[in-house]
Design an enzyme around this catalytic site. Structure first.
Site, short mmCIF file in Angstrom:
data_model
loop_
_atom_site.label_atom_id
_atom_site.label_comp_id
_atom_site.label_asym_id
_atom_site.label_seq_id
_atom_site.Cartn_x
_atom_site.Cartn_y
_atom_site.Cartn_z
N ASP A 30 -15.74 10.17 -6.18
CA ASP A 30 -16.67 10.07 -5.06
C ASP A 30 -15.91 10.34 -3.75
O ASP A 30 -14.77 9.92 -3.57
CB ASP A 30 -17.29 8.66 -5.02
CG ASP A 30 -18.53 8.61 -4.15
OD1 ASP A 30 -19.63 8.42 -4.69
OD2 ASP A 30 -18.40 8.75 -2.90
N GLN A 93 -30.68 5.59 -3.31
CA GLN A 93 -30.24 6.92 -3.73
C GLN A 93 -30.22 7.86 -2.52
O GLN A 93 -31.20 7.96 -1.79
CB GLN A 93 -31.21 7.48 -4.79
CG GLN A 93 -30.78 8.83 -5.32
CD GLN A 93 -31.65 9.32 -6.49
OE1 GLN A 93 -32.67 8.71 -6.81
NE2 GLN A 93 -31.24 10.43 -7.09
N HIS A 99 -27.16 10.64 -10.98
CA HIS A 99 -25.74 10.42 -11.19
C HIS A 99 -25.48 8.95 -11.48
O HIS A 99 -26.19 8.08 -10.99
CB HIS A 99 -24.93 10.86 -9.95
CG HIS A 99 -25.46 10.32 -8.66
ND1 HIS A 99 -26.56 10.86 -8.03
CD2 HIS A 99 -25.06 9.28 -7.90
CE1 HIS A 99 -26.80 10.18 -6.92
NE2 HIS A 99 -25.91 9.21 -6.82
N HIS A 101 -22.72 6.03 -10.95
CA HIS A 101 -21.49 5.59 -10.28
C HIS A 101 -20.71 4.76 -11.29
O HIS A 101 -21.27 3.84 -11.92
CB HIS A 101 -21.81 4.66 -9.10
CG HIS A 101 -22.54 5.31 -7.97
ND1 HIS A 101 -21.92 5.74 -6.82
CD2 HIS A 101 -23.87 5.58 -7.80
CE1 HIS A 101 -22.82 6.25 -5.99
NE2 HIS A 101 -24.02 6.16 -6.56
P1 5GP Z 1 -26.19 7.68 -4.08
O1 5GP Z 1 -26.19 7.07 -2.71
O2 5GP Z 1 -27.17 8.82 -4.17
O3 5GP Z 1 -26.34 6.69 -5.21
O4 5GP Z 1 -24.73 8.27 -4.28
C1 5GP Z 1 -24.32 9.49 -3.77
C2 5GP Z 1 -22.82 9.45 -3.76
O5 5GP Z 1 -22.36 10.78 -3.66
C3 5GP Z 1 -22.23 8.67 -2.59
O6 5GP Z 1 -21.39 7.65 -3.08
C4 5GP Z 1 -21.45 9.73 -1.81
O7 5GP Z 1 -20.25 9.24 -1.27
C5 5GP Z 1 -21.22 10.81 -2.85
N1 5GP Z 1 -21.16 12.17 -2.32
C6 5GP Z 1 -22.04 12.76 -1.47
N2 5GP Z 1 -21.71 14.03 -1.24
C7 5GP Z 1 -20.57 14.26 -1.96
C8 5GP Z 1 -19.73 15.40 -2.14
O8 5GP Z 1 -19.96 16.49 -1.58
N3 5GP Z 1 -18.65 15.25 -2.95
C9 5GP Z 1 -18.37 14.08 -3.60
N4 5GP Z 1 -17.28 14.04 -4.37
N5 5GP Z 1 -19.14 12.99 -3.45
C10 5GP Z 1 -20.22 13.07 -2.65
#
Ligand code: 5GP
Ligand code: ZN
Length: 113
Positions: A30, A93, A99, A101
């Site tokens: 991440d 999200q 995805h 985590h």
């Molecule tokens: P969500 O908030 O949708 O559950 O998680 C999205 C995750 O994707 C976040 O923890 C954020 O830091 C990660 N993330 C967003 N954009 C990118 C990216 O371009 N590269 C990587 N490696 N992680 C990303």
């Protein structure tokens, strides 16, 4: 999907620190880790969230679930770990490509925030 950031990472169009990949999923670190180890496990097919999965995804999603312990082993998460799927607005999200985590190397709090 052409404008999806995780599809672009899965296809290699955008770089990421990849831990492991196979035909079904890619696992990468991440960008903003919330634990000493924080990776994302991302299906290589585009699906927005848990709400958008269908019967035809069962085999691939089952494969991903049973692969989590292998990723945890690779990352040496010997003391345990947390796997989380944020779904929709209330679920927190922010990226609209399903995805998981996977976080470890620190004690997790419960209830989650
Ligand atoms: P969500 O908030 O949708 O559950 O998680 C999205 C995750 O994707 C976040 O923890 C954020 O830091 C990660 N993330 C967003 N954009 C990118 C990216 O371009 N590269 C990587 N490696 N992680 C990303
Ligand atoms: Zn996507």
């Amino acid at each position: 999907m052409s404008d999806c950031i995780f599809c672009k990472i899965a296809s290699g169009e955008i770089p990421a620190k990849i831990v492991f990949e196979d035909d079904v999923f890619v696992c990468f670190h991440d960008l903003e880790p919330q634990a000493p180890v924080h990776v994302l496990i991302v299906p290589k097919f585009h699906v927005k969230s848990l709400d958008d999965l269908s019967k035809q995804d069962e085999q691939k999603m089952g494969h991903i679930m049973v692969s989590i312990k292998k990723i945890a082993e690779l990352l040496e998460l010997k003391e345990g770990y947390r796997a989380v799927i944020n779904t929709g607005e209330d679920g927190g999200q922010t990226v609209e490509h399903l995805h998981i985590h996977l976080m470890g190397k620190r004690k997790m709090n419960w209830p989650a925030g």
